[in-house]
Design an enzyme around this catalytic site. Structure first.
Site, PDB file in Angstrom:
ATOM      1  N   TYR A 144       0.868  -1.187   0.000  1.00 52.86           N
ATOM      2  CA  TYR A 144       0.000   0.000   0.000  1.00 52.86           C
ATOM      3  C   TYR A 144       0.895   1.223   0.000  1.00 52.86           C
ATOM      4  CZ  TYR A 144      -3.181   3.604   1.832  1.00 52.86           C
ATOM      5  OH  TYR A 144      -3.918   4.736   2.013  1.00 52.86           O
ATOM      6  N   ASP A 239       9.418   2.604  -1.254  1.00 51.04           N
ATOM      7  CA  ASP A 239       8.458   3.305  -0.402  1.00 51.04           C
ATOM      8  C   ASP A 239       8.824   3.002   1.057  1.00 51.04           C
ATOM      9  OD1 ASP A 239       4.808   3.393  -0.047  1.00 51.04           O
ATOM     10  OD2 ASP A 239       6.444   4.302   1.082  1.00 51.04           O
ATOM     11  N   LYS A 267       5.489   9.568   8.076  1.00 54.74           N
ATOM     12  CA  LYS A 267       5.361   9.062   9.446  1.00 54.74           C
ATOM     13  C   LYS A 267       6.445   9.608  10.389  1.00 54.74           C
ATOM     14  CE  LYS A 267       2.972   4.943   7.762  1.00 54.74           C
ATOM     15  NZ  LYS A 267       1.595   5.012   8.281  1.00 54.74           N
TER      16      LYS A 267
HETATM   17  P1  KE4 Z   1      -0.212   8.575   4.381  1.00 56.22           P
HETATM   18  O1  KE4 Z   1      -0.777   9.292   3.169  1.00 56.22           O
HETATM   19  O2  KE4 Z   1      -1.260   7.816   5.157  1.00 56.22           O
HETATM   20  O3  KE4 Z   1       0.624   9.529   5.263  1.00 56.22           O
HETATM   21  O4  KE4 Z   1       0.872   7.509   3.865  1.00 56.22           O
HETATM   22  C1  KE4 Z   1       0.466   6.556   2.922  1.00 56.22           C
HETATM   23  C2  KE4 Z   1       1.413   5.366   2.999  1.00 56.22           C
HETATM   24  C3  KE4 Z   1       2.384   5.224   2.026  1.00 56.22           C
HETATM   25  N1  KE4 Z   1       3.253   4.188   2.045  1.00 56.22           N
HETATM   26  C4  KE4 Z   1       3.216   3.276   3.056  1.00 56.22           C
HETATM   27  C5  KE4 Z   1       4.217   2.154   3.055  1.00 56.22           C
HETATM   28  C6  KE4 Z   1       2.248   3.376   4.092  1.00 56.22           C
HETATM   29  O5  KE4 Z   1       2.233   2.452   5.081  1.00 56.22           O
HETATM   30  C7  KE4 Z   1       1.326   4.442   4.065  1.00 56.22           C
HETATM   31  C8  KE4 Z   1       0.249   4.591   5.122  1.00 56.22           C
HETATM   32  N2  KE4 Z   1       0.123   3.526   6.061  1.00 56.22           N
HETATM   33  C9  KE4 Z   1      -1.193   3.335   6.638  1.00 56.22           C
HETATM   34  C10 KE4 Z   1      -1.156   2.173   7.653  1.00 56.22           C
HETATM   35  N3  KE4 Z   1      -0.552   1.009   7.158  1.00 56.22           N
HETATM   36  C11 KE4 Z   1      -1.690   4.596   7.277  1.00 56.22           C
HETATM   37  C12 KE4 Z   1      -2.917   4.422   8.152  1.00 56.22           C
HETATM   38  C13 KE4 Z   1      -4.109   5.096   7.552  1.00 56.22           C
HETATM   39  O6  KE4 Z   1      -4.279   5.029   6.320  1.00 56.22           O
HETATM   40  O7  KE4 Z   1      -4.879   5.666   8.346  1.00 56.22           O
END
Ligand code: KE4
Length: 432
Positions: A144, A239, A267
């Site tokens: 993801y 990523d 993060k």
């Molecule tokens: P954000 O747009 O949520 O800051 O990041 C997206 C993203 C991109 N790449 C990786 C590897 C990620 O894990 C994420 C976001 N992770 C999720 C939880 N696995 C965020 C939680 C959520 O969507 O509320």
């Protein structure tokens, strides 16, 4: 445990926001029941509206590696907030955060700060397409990368077929330029390049997956990731939104010794405030406006508060080096959870690296989405709620990683192992 205040808050939230949440990951869809509303957090602990206290293993899905309300981060924010919250103009703090990121990850010569991991990955694939002049992006099932249209794509019917949208609102045209392959399958990547090699702009991958639960890439897969994009003139995009500064200060690329062409971050680099970033060699990054012609912009990019929290967080990580202790605590937890499942006679496998891990309810090691999708998610839901009842807050999905922070104590870890043992034995006994 009582959840009245969370229940009332959620009832109102559902009238105000779709599903009552601002991100589906926190809606408890994977475990049933209603999400818990939190009031405050401190160190390794969360406190909900009803006054219940939890040992927190979600850490806001990764950012809170130092624990909640770390004094250095709070202090940096208190200083920054009195100087104004946003100027829409360059500040020295942006230079400082960029310096820290470059210093940690030598593959990054230039970096652009944005406001989320999604913005980082969206911009990185636009850059790959702009830099190469090619249309296609390769991603992997179970990875993801945020809610980017061209990455919200399901695997095609076979390894070499193009993707299909996996969300309404994503057009077939958008999905048509995305190829979804099996993770940890070097041959699938080889075949994809053999068929589409001159049209692939980039390969985006979680070098350690957090988003199907914790799945570590194999050495053979990493070798193919290193070799094939370079062989065909495409970019390798790591990523590291989740793994950056998590699995090591230099991220997964430091552990694996594979320097990607582009890296996306998020993060931890915001310390709990909204910061994302993408970076790589200057000759690639200088294609980004205004140095180059690939457009990307953002009102609050490099925001003074967010950069203050990120700088404080990275400085504590760089100067205190909590990683050996994080690995020691995490290793203890991983071994304890796997032992708890084995003692209870429950099919459970723990995958762990650095201070992230997942207890998969599976009778075989989880190496890709095909295997992950066969996990016993009903058992995970029962385990999740039974651990909540014991004051332990785990990710609300079998397909998320848990995180240990520098604020967790050995007592927290041992209490969690004990609770898992009790819970899994009680569940197994109830099934007999
Ligand atoms: P954000 O747009 O949520 O800051 O990041 C997206 C993203 C991109 N790449 C990786 C590897 C990620 O894990 C994420 C976001 N992770 C999720 C939880 N696995 C965020 C939680 C959520 O969507 O509320």
């Amino acid at each position: 445990m009582r959840f009245e205040k969370s229940h009332l808050a959620f009832a109102r939230a559902k009238e105000l926001m779709p599903g009552g949440v601002n991100s589906p990951a926190r809606a408890f869809g994977g475990v049933g029941g209603e999400p818990i509303f939190f009031d405050r957090a401190e160190g390794a602990h969360l406190f909900d509206l009803d006054g219940n206290r939890y040992i927190d293993f979600v850490g806001s899905w990764g950012p809170m590696i130092l624990g909640h309300a770390h004094p250095d981060v709070v202090g940096a924010l208190q200083t920054a907030i009195r100087r104004g919250t946003s100027f829409g103009a360059p500040t020295l703090a942006e230079n400082e955060l960029a310096e820290l990121i470059r210093e940690a990850m030598p593959s990054i010569e230039k970096v652009r700060l944005v406001n989320s991991g999604t913005e980082a990955t969206m911009s990185a694939i636009r850059l790959a397409r702009g830099y190469t002049g090619r249309p296609m992006i390769v991603k992997f099932a179970g990875n993801y990368h945020g809610h980017v249209d061209s990455l919200l794509v399901a695997a095609g019917s076979s390894a070499a077929t193009l993707g299909a949208p996996n969300s309404p609102g994503v057009t077939a045209g958008t999905a048509a330029d995305t190829l979804v392959l099996k993770y940890n399958d070097p041959q699938a990547l080889e075949n994809a390049f053999a068929v589409h090699g001159d049209r692939i702009a980039g390969v985006i991958v979680e070098p350690v997956v957090g988003n199907m639960g914790c799945v570590v890439s194999t050495a053979e897969f990493r070798e193919a990731l290193r070799r094939l994009p370079r062989q065909y003139g495409a970019l390798l995009i790591f990523d590291e939104v989740m793994t950056g500064f998590r699995v090591a200060y230099g991220g997964a690329q430091a552990i694996f010794g594979v320097p990607p062409d582009l890296t996306t971050l998020g993060k931890i680099i915001g310390g709990g405030l909204p910061v994302g970033a993408y970076g790589g060699r200057a000759e690639i990054m200088d294609h980004i406006l205004p140095a180059g012609k690939v457009f990307q912009a953002g009102t609050l990019s490099g925001n003074p508060l967010a950069t203050a929290a990120g700088i404080a967080t990275l400085k504590v990580l760089r100067d205190s080096n909590p990683y050996p202790r994080l690995e020691q605590l995490s290793g203890r937890l991983a071994a304890g959870l796997e032992s708890a499942a084995r003692t209870a006679g429950v099919a459970g496998r723990v995958a762990a690296i650095g201070s992230m891990m997942t207890l998969f309810f599976s009778d075989q090691p989880v190496t890709d989405w095909d295997v992950a999708s066969r996990c016993d998610t009903r058992r995970y839901a029962r385990y999740f709620w039974d651990m909540i009842a014991r004051g332990i807050y785990l990710p609300c999905s079998q397909y998320e990683a848990l995180f240990v922070s520098a604020a967790h104590s050995e007592a927290d870890i041992d209490a969690t192992i004990l609770a898992a043992g009790e819970v899994l034995q009680e569940e197994a006994a109830a099934e007999r």
